[in-house]
Design a protein around this motif. Structure first.
Motif, PDB file in Angstrom:
ATOM      1  N   MET A   1      -4.118 -38.815  -2.069  1.00 39.10           N
ATOM      2  CA  MET A   1      -4.647 -37.501  -2.465  1.00 39.10           C
ATOM      3  C   MET A   1      -4.778 -36.558  -1.271  1.00 39.10           C
ATOM      4  O   MET A   1      -5.319 -35.468  -1.407  1.00 39.10           O
ATOM      5  CB  MET A   1      -6.009 -37.659  -3.141  1.00 39.10           C
TER       6      MET A   1
ATOM      7  N   CYS B   1      -6.770 -36.772   1.283  1.00 34.03           N
ATOM      8  CA  CYS B   1      -8.205 -36.504   1.392  1.00 34.03           C
ATOM      9  C   CYS B   1      -8.765 -37.234   2.614  1.00 34.03           C
ATOM     10  O   CYS B   1      -8.649 -38.452   2.727  1.00 34.03           O
ATOM     11  CB  CYS B   1      -8.916 -36.978   0.133  1.00 34.03           C
TER      12      CYS B   1
ATOM     13  N   LYS C   1     -14.297 -40.115  -7.446  1.00 39.00           N
ATOM     14  CA  LYS C   1     -12.851 -40.118  -7.712  1.00 39.00           C
ATOM     15  C   LYS C   1     -12.546 -40.772  -9.053  1.00 39.00           C
ATOM     16  O   LYS C   1     -11.692 -40.296  -9.806  1.00 39.00           O
ATOM     17  CB  LYS C   1     -12.122 -40.860  -6.593  1.00 39.00           C
TER      18      LYS C   1
ATOM     19  N   LYS D   1     -12.306 -36.430 -11.571  1.00 38.37           N
ATOM     20  CA  LYS D   1     -11.172 -36.046 -10.714  1.00 38.37           C
ATOM     21  C   LYS D   1     -11.256 -34.599 -10.211  1.00 38.37           C
ATOM     22  O   LYS D   1     -10.985 -34.352  -9.037  1.00 38.37           O
ATOM     23  CB  LYS D   1      -9.844 -36.255 -11.446  1.00 38.37           C
TER      24      LYS D   1
ATOM     25  N   ARG E   1     -11.260 -33.564  -6.261  1.00 34.60           N
ATOM     26  CA  ARG E   1     -10.311 -32.650  -5.620  1.00 34.60           C
ATOM     27  C   ARG E   1     -11.042 -31.522  -4.896  1.00 34.60           C
ATOM     28  O   ARG E   1     -10.619 -31.095  -3.818  1.00 34.60           O
ATOM     29  CB  ARG E   1      -9.348 -32.079  -6.665  1.00 34.60           C
TER      30      ARG E   1
ATOM     31  N   CYS F   1     -12.320 -32.921  -1.645  1.00 31.55           N
ATOM     32  CA  CYS F   1     -11.242 -33.082  -0.657  1.00 31.55           C
ATOM     33  C   CYS F   1     -10.792 -31.741  -0.082  1.00 31.55           C
ATOM     34  O   CYS F   1     -10.435 -31.657   1.095  1.00 31.55           O
ATOM     35  CB  CYS F   1     -10.056 -33.799  -1.296  1.00 31.55           C
TER      36      CYS F   1
END
Length: 142
Positions: free
Chosen positions: A33, A35, A59, A63, A67, A70
């Motif tokens: 991802m 991240c 996570k 989701k 995101r 991150c």
């Protein structure tokens, strides 16, 4: 020629594995991802593993919030939040808060917790979710 290429591939994979392990020892890194969140734990009474578990739980369960974390958070620090100067205002505000976010820093502060367990991880996940959203709102100018 073919053995030389295989040697380079194996060397590259070993280097990538070592980099992954090194980054995940002290921080949170998810290469799929893209991240990376730096984690600074309190020296006495802090638990880095509960922060990592909270991020993994986020996570798994949410989701979009993961995101957001991150994209808009670069560091999570275990440190008591103080929302006022106790020399000026009495008593200080924010000392009992689970966490805080300082606008524009991309840093979330979590209250140090020496205990562990599912309730601590769930509480930290909620705190991370709330403050990563605040970071996104600030960065997007809302």
């Amino acid at each position: 020629m073919r053995s030389r290429i295989m040697r380079y591939v194996i060397t590259l994979l070993c280097c990538m594995a070592l980099l992954y392990l090194a980054l995940n020892t002290f921080d949170y890194f998810d290469p799929m991802m893209l991240c990376y969140v730096r984690i600074n734990k309190e020296l006495v009474g802090g638990r880095r593993d509960t922060i990592k578990q909270a991020i993994r739980l986020l996570k798994k369960t949410d989701k979009p919030s993961y995101r957001t974390l991150c994209a808009y958070v670069s560091r999570i620090r275990e440190r008591i939040c103080i929302g006022s100067d106790w020399h000026i205002e009495n008593p200080p505000r924010g000392i009992n808060a689970n966490g805080c976010y300082l606008r524009g820093t991309k840093t979330i502060y979590l209250k140090p917790r020496p205990d562990e367990g599912d309730t601590v991880v769930a509480q930290r996940m909620q705190t991370i979710r709330i403050y990563s959203q605040l970071s996104a709102e600030f960065e997007d100018g809302q």
